[in-house]
Enzyme design. Structure first.
Site, PDB file in Angstrom:
ATOM      1  N   GLY A 318     -21.814   5.191 -31.938  1.00  0.00           N
ATOM      2  CA  GLY A 318     -21.020   4.146 -31.314  1.00  0.00           C
ATOM      3  C   GLY A 318     -19.781   5.309 -30.786  1.00  0.00           C
ATOM      4  O   GLY A 318     -19.770   6.379 -31.190  1.00  0.00           O
ATOM      5  N   ASP A 372     -14.545  -8.200 -43.616  1.00  0.00           N
ATOM      6  CA  ASP A 372     -13.746  -7.985 -45.132  1.00  0.00           C
ATOM      7  C   ASP A 372     -13.944  -6.482 -45.240  1.00  0.00           C
ATOM      8  O   ASP A 372     -14.882  -5.821 -44.740  1.00  0.00           O
ATOM      9  CB  ASP A 372     -14.343  -8.637 -46.330  1.00  0.00           C
ATOM     10  CG  ASP A 372     -13.410  -8.936 -47.372  1.00  0.00           C
ATOM     11  OD1 ASP A 372     -12.279  -8.523 -46.946  1.00  0.00           O
ATOM     12  OD2 ASP A 372     -13.858  -9.411 -48.427  1.00  0.00           O
TER      13      ASP A 372
END
Length: 569
Positions: A318, A372
């Site tokens: 990415g 989370d």
């Protein structure tokens, strides 16, 4: 050193503190039913945040007890702490929550000592709990057999799980139809068909959940029945879910933690593991509020993976982050995020602000749209577990955080998150149908976060990921804020024709100002995707839409965000 070193007294005080924590944790948890029945939605949010903050609060209290009771030269004599550990093991052996008490001990040890004094001799890096325990019991469940009809079976369930149902017969008919839709006809007629439900009800946000399984002599299916409280209309059974992927999403790492009374946590986790075999036990412990023990289980899984594989850390695929540097293990479904020493010039945040933003995510309602995180300090890994290019980049961008100590790499501070496919990379290889679904869900993610009073700030595609279930989730938190803190504005009309030709804005911009009309070119370089998103979620480009959400939040409204598909609604 005195002849008697107080190992037993220290161990007892640590365990007394754990009992105090568990009592307060249980007290908050047991209030969940009343809050649900009385539709006290804002109290539910406050209770969830209070229970999350309780752990560190109680660790701090017990740290104070220990320091008041013992002189530092006694308490901090680390060479004696194997004696404390041994005494503690004897104390927790008969307990039914012994695995949690090990994690609690670790937290107290780490609050007293620096991380370079951590060892398995002094604390529980590896658990001492046997995999099969002499006191282990089966989970507390209720069982229902197909004696007469599916409707009779469902009525028996709701008789045991008694709430002020508004129209139970209608619910039973609807759920029976859903069950027949989900399962083959022969299963619905099988006389051996049995429902097993965990006795305690799970509560989260505006829902209550009956959780268990369906099984016959050959197969089993997970079973979740969500209950909703419609103010003025009573409680209703909203759906009947038997699809493993959907049930997995209900227990997702993107959700707030359930409130459920589990005196023997391992019972429930083992029960869940049977119906959701793809979930790691770290995630299951976390899902019911024991996030610190989830962190312990995660760490043990990580060191076990490193010890038993040839996996090496690489930089995560990415676009490189402007604030964080992200690396991963190809065979371990997690990313590790560290804060760079220097941020890109366009970023106005500092290190302390980034830390605060990431910690905020733990205590807010993530509505299934934020991953989370777990925060770690002083990770130590063998140098040969890093690809050279990865280690070189980390040492270059974060030399204050990543330190080379001979053959060991010290990571002073990092967060872990579940690894996902960055949305921008996903779209590059997606089919036309997948692009449509992803952009639809991307817009829904932004809307649901906003309705939960979270504004992502930087909404670029690269800051969202796609889960294995195809859900779009936000995971880059350095610019998040509460929606009510943002000043959404329309771009003022130009004063003169020349204003539109100028490269500079003709209007003042405050630090909290956001102009939604500017979103399209900012979010989408691809014109096709830009037009598609405008058709799907064009209201996101209108400042009045955002102001309407702010008004609803200020009025105390708590929106419905369902972690499952609602049939026939």
């Amino acid at each position: 050193m005195t002849q008697h070193w107080p190992a037993g007294e220290i161990a007892r005080m640590i365990l007394d503190g754990f009992d105090d924590y568990r009592e307060h944790f249980r007290r908050i948890t047991l209030g969940a039913r009343e809050r649900f029945e009385q539709a006290r939605w804002q109290d539910i949010q406050r209770a969830a945040a209070a229970r999350i903050n309780l752990y560190e609060q109680k660790v701090g209290e017990v740290n104070g007890w220990l320091r008041d009771a013992f002189d530092d030269e006694v308490l901090l004599e680390v060479e004696q702490w194997p004696l404390v550990k041994s005494a503690y093991i004897r104390l927790i052996d008969p307990r039914l929550d012994d695995e949690l008490s090990e994690t609690w001990y670790n937290s107290l040890f780490c609050s007293l000592f620096s991380h370079d004094q951590i060892s398995d001799g002094c604390m529980f890096i590896h658990t001492t709990r046997p995999s099969i325990r002499s006191h282990q019991r089966a989970a507390q469940t209720r069982t229902y057999c197909l004696d007469a009809s599916l409707q009779s079976l469902l009525r028996a369930i709701f008789a045991d799980y008694a709430f002020a149902y508004g129209d139970l017969e209608s619910d039973v008919s609807r759920l029976e139809a859903q069950l027949r839709e989900h399962l083959p006809d022969w299963v619905c007629k099988d006389s051996t068909l049995t429902v097993e439900l965990f006795s305690p009800v799970l509560y989260r946000n505006k829902g209550a959940y009956l959780v268990g399984r369906l099984y016959n002599s050959d197969e089993q299916w997970p079973l979740v029945i969500p209950l909703l409280h419609r103010e003025g209309h009573g409680v209703e059974a909203d759906a009947l879910i038997t699809d493993e992927a959907e049930v997995s999403i209900i227990f997702s790492f993107t959700r707030s933690y359930f409130m459920v009374d589990v005196p023997v946590p391992a019972e429930f986790v083992n029960f869940l593991k049977r119906i959701l075999p793809g979930k790691h036990i770290a995630e299951l412990y976390t899902s019911i509020g024991f996030y610190k023990h989830g962190k312990s289980e995660f760490y043990r899984a990580l060191i076990n993976h490193l010890a038993n594989s040839d996996d090496r850390f690489i930089m995560a695929p990415g676009v490189r982050g402007m604030v964080m540097s992200v690396f991963t293990l190809p065979g371990f479904n997690t990313v590790f995020k560290i804060i760079k020493d220097r941020f890109s010039p366009s970023k106005t945040v500092d290190r302390a602000t980034v830390i605060d933003k990431y910690r905020l995510v733990k205590s807010v309602d993530r509505v299934g749209r934020m991953a989370d995180t777990q925060e770690f300090a002083d990770f130590r890994f063998p140098r040969d577990k890093f690809e050279p290019e990865c280690l070189a980049e980390l040492l270059e961008v974060a030399p204050s955080t990543v330190v080379l100590e001979g053959d060991t790499v010290l990571i002073r501070h990092c967060w872990t998150e579940r690894r996902m496919t960055p949305l921008n990379l996903y779209l590059e290889h997606a089919s036309e149908g997948q692009v449509l679904e992803a952009l639809e869900d991307y817009g829904l993610a932004i809307k649901q976060l906003a309705a939960a009073n979270i504004f992502p700030g930087d909404m670029l595609l690269k800051n969202f990921g796609v889960t294995r279930h195809g859900r779009v989730v936000f995971y880059d938190y350095d610019e998040i804020s509460f929606l009510t803190e943002v000043n959404f504005r329309h771009i003022p009309p130009p004063r003169y024709p020349e204003d539109e030709m100028s490269g500079e804005p003709w209007y003042s911009i405050g630090p909290h100002d956001v102009f939604p009309e500017e979103f399209p070119p900012f979010l989408f370089a691809d014109m096709g995707q830009r037009r598609l998103f405008s058709r799907l979620h064009g209201e996101l480009y209108d400042a009045d839409y955002w102001k309407g959400l702010q008004a609803a939040i200020r009025e105390g409204k708590v929106i419905d965000v369902f972690p499952y598909r609602r049939k026939g609604r």
